[in-house]
Design a protein around this motif. Structure first.
Motif, mmCIF file in Angstrom:
data_model
loop_
_atom_site.group_PDB
_atom_site.id
_atom_site.type_symbol
_atom_site.label_atom_id
_atom_site.label_comp_id
_atom_site.label_asym_id
_atom_site.label_seq_id
_atom_site.Cartn_x
_atom_site.Cartn_y
_atom_site.Cartn_z
ATOM 1 N N THR A 212 0.840 -1.192 0.000
ATOM 2 C CA THR A 212 0.000 0.000 0.000
ATOM 3 C C THR A 212 0.875 1.241 0.000
ATOM 4 O OG1 THR A 212 -1.813 1.189 1.060
ATOM 5 C CG2 THR A 212 -0.316 -0.012 2.520
ATOM 6 N N TYR A 213 0.482 2.191 -0.818
ATOM 7 C CA TYR A 213 1.152 3.484 -0.891
ATOM 8 C C TYR A 213 0.183 4.481 -1.509
ATOM 9 C CZ TYR A 213 2.262 1.667 -5.596
ATOM 10 O OH TYR A 213 2.192 1.108 -6.851
ATOM 11 N N SER A 214 0.516 5.756 -1.394
ATOM 12 C CA SER A 214 -0.343 6.799 -1.950
ATOM 13 C C SER A 214 -0.236 6.811 -3.466
ATOM 14 C CB SER A 214 0.057 8.177 -1.417
ATOM 15 O OG SER A 214 -0.163 8.234 -0.040
ATOM 16 N N VAL A 215 -1.365 6.775 -4.116
ATOM 17 C CA VAL A 215 -1.417 6.821 -5.572
ATOM 18 C C VAL A 215 -2.044 8.151 -5.961
ATOM 19 C CG1 VAL A 215 -2.304 5.723 -7.654
ATOM 20 C CG2 VAL A 215 -1.707 4.327 -5.685
ATOM 21 N N THR A 216 -1.239 9.019 -6.580
ATOM 22 C CA THR A 216 -1.770 10.306 -7.036
ATOM 23 C C THR A 216 -1.538 10.436 -8.528
ATOM 24 O OG1 THR A 216 0.299 11.460 -6.600
ATOM 25 C CG2 THR A 216 -1.294 11.409 -4.802
ATOM 26 N N GLU A 217 -2.322 11.284 -9.138
ATOM 27 C CA GLU A 217 -2.258 11.437 -10.591
ATOM 28 C C GLU A 217 -1.234 12.468 -11.030
ATOM 29 O OE1 GLU A 217 -6.176 12.147 -12.050
ATOM 30 O OE2 GLU A 217 -7.000 10.435 -10.980
ATOM 31 N N ASN A 218 -0.744 13.304 -10.126
ATOM 32 C CA ASN A 218 0.093 14.420 -10.531
ATOM 33 C C ASN A 218 1.569 14.254 -10.208
ATOM 34 O OD1 ASN A 218 -2.213 15.756 -11.439
ATOM 35 N ND2 ASN A 218 -2.639 16.531 -9.394
ATOM 36 N N GLU A 219 1.972 13.173 -9.565
ATOM 37 C CA GLU A 219 3.367 12.993 -9.209
ATOM 38 C C GLU A 219 4.144 12.383 -10.374
ATOM 39 O OE1 GLU A 219 3.716 10.653 -5.685
ATOM 40 O OE2 GLU A 219 2.714 12.134 -4.454
ATOM 41 N N GLU A 220 5.463 12.609 -10.345
ATOM 42 C CA GLU A 220 6.334 11.998 -11.335
ATOM 43 C C GLU A 220 6.237 10.483 -11.194
ATOM 44 O OE1 GLU A 220 11.080 11.745 -12.196
ATOM 45 O OE2 GLU A 220 10.283 13.601 -11.359
ATOM 46 N N GLY A 221 6.109 9.788 -12.295
ATOM 47 C CA GLY A 221 6.003 8.334 -12.270
ATOM 48 C C GLY A 221 4.629 7.840 -11.873
ATOM 49 N N SER A 222 3.638 8.723 -11.838
ATOM 50 C CA SER A 222 2.321 8.312 -11.349
ATOM 51 C C SER A 222 1.681 7.240 -12.224
ATOM 52 C CB SER A 222 1.387 9.517 -11.213
ATOM 53 O OG SER A 222 1.147 10.114 -12.462
ATOM 54 N N LEU B 157 2.554 -10.340 5.475
ATOM 55 C CA LEU B 157 3.390 -9.153 5.372
ATOM 56 C C LEU B 157 2.679 -8.082 4.546
ATOM 57 C CD1 LEU B 157 6.342 -8.021 5.868
ATOM 58 C CD2 LEU B 157 6.817 -8.775 3.535
ATOM 59 N N VAL B 158 2.822 -6.834 4.983
ATOM 60 C CA VAL B 158 2.342 -5.695 4.201
ATOM 61 C C VAL B 158 3.526 -4.763 4.003
ATOM 62 C CG1 VAL B 158 0.760 -3.734 4.066
ATOM 63 C CG2 VAL B 158 -0.022 -5.898 5.038
ATOM 64 N N ILE B 159 3.759 -4.400 2.750
ATOM 65 C CA ILE B 159 4.828 -3.467 2.401
ATOM 66 C C ILE B 159 4.211 -2.076 2.368
ATOM 67 C CG2 ILE B 159 6.550 -2.827 0.681
ATOM 68 C CD1 ILE B 159 6.246 -5.795 -0.355
ATOM 69 N N VAL B 160 4.816 -1.140 3.110
ATOM 70 C CA VAL B 160 4.283 0.217 3.209
ATOM 71 C C VAL B 160 5.391 1.231 2.971
ATOM 72 C CG1 VAL B 160 2.492 -0.488 4.856
ATOM 73 C CG2 VAL B 160 4.627 0.439 5.708
ATOM 74 N N VAL B 161 4.988 2.429 2.555
ATOM 75 C CA VAL B 161 5.939 3.523 2.456
ATOM 76 C C VAL B 161 5.755 4.401 3.692
ATOM 77 C CG1 VAL B 161 6.776 5.465 1.079
ATOM 78 C CG2 VAL B 161 6.014 3.371 -0.052
ATOM 79 N N ASP B 162 4.658 5.066 3.820
ATOM 80 C CA ASP B 162 4.424 5.915 4.996
ATOM 81 C C ASP B 162 3.085 5.625 5.652
ATOM 82 O OD1 ASP B 162 6.785 7.434 5.138
ATOM 83 O OD2 ASP B 162 6.126 8.650 3.443
ATOM 84 N N ARG B 163 2.574 4.453 5.502
ATOM 85 C CA ARG B 163 1.282 4.109 6.082
ATOM 86 C C ARG B 163 1.454 3.098 7.213
ATOM 87 N NH1 ARG B 163 -2.768 1.880 4.140
ATOM 88 N NH2 ARG B 163 -4.144 3.334 5.126
#
Length: 174
Positions: free
Chosen positions: A48-58, A112-118
């Motif tokens: 799980t990670y944040s999915v946004t439309e405006n970031e680089e590599g989105s 296991l859950v892989i997270v970035v900032d969650r």
């Protein structure tokens, strides 16, 4: 049950891809046969990670997240799409916490859950036993909160304490 926290979405995706390849027998890393006998579906994992439309590599991030959602759907019989990412995250949180009777059965659980900032702060999952940290050291407040994820009592027979595995600067973090 554990969390793997990393510093970036691409790093999380690389770990996810590696786990997929390991589970499919496509690497030199192998799941021990003793574990396979007891848990034939091991490891069961999600990301799980944040999915946004405006970031680089989105675009890439969205495609990879949809692919992981497809894996999750196959594993648990769900039907999440990228447009339902918040609903997916709520389901993942409940599944990881195992507080509801439905999620106490092995077929409904994650290893296991892989997270970035969650899920590092303000998340209570008493059965969470391990946190793997592969990122730069966090600030003291966030670090204590993240470490505390593993210290919730489950039962003293099954989980007398939590495990924290720090991959960057392990000597300093010990």
């Amino acid at each position: 049950e554990g969390l793997l926290t990393v510093s970036s979405i691409p790093q999380a995706q690389k770990y996810y891809d590696l786990l997929v390849r390991v589970k499919n027998g496509e690497t030199s890393l192998q799941i021990d046969e003793k574990i396979r006998r007891v848990l034939p579906d091991f490891p069961k994992f999600a990301i799980t990670y944040s999915v946004t439309e405006n970031e680089e590599g989105s675009q890439v991030n969205q495609q990879k997240m949809q692919s992981s959602l497809d894996d999750y759907n196959k594993m648990f019989g769900t039907k999440y799409e990228l447009s339902q990412i918040q609903v997916y995250n709520r389901n993942l949180n409940k599944r990881l916490a195992r507080k509801e009777a439905k999620f106490k059965r092995r077929k409904e659980q994650l290893d296991l859950v892989i997270v970035v900032d969650r899920l590092l702060t303000g998340f209570d999952a008493p059965c969470l036993s391990t946190i793997f940290i592969d990122r730069q050291p966090m600030g003291p407040h966030d670090l204590i909160q993240a470490f505390s994820r593993t210290n919730r009592l489950f039962t003293t027979d099954e989980k007398p304490f939590g495990i924290i595995k720090y991959y960057r600067r392990p000597n300093k973090m010990e």
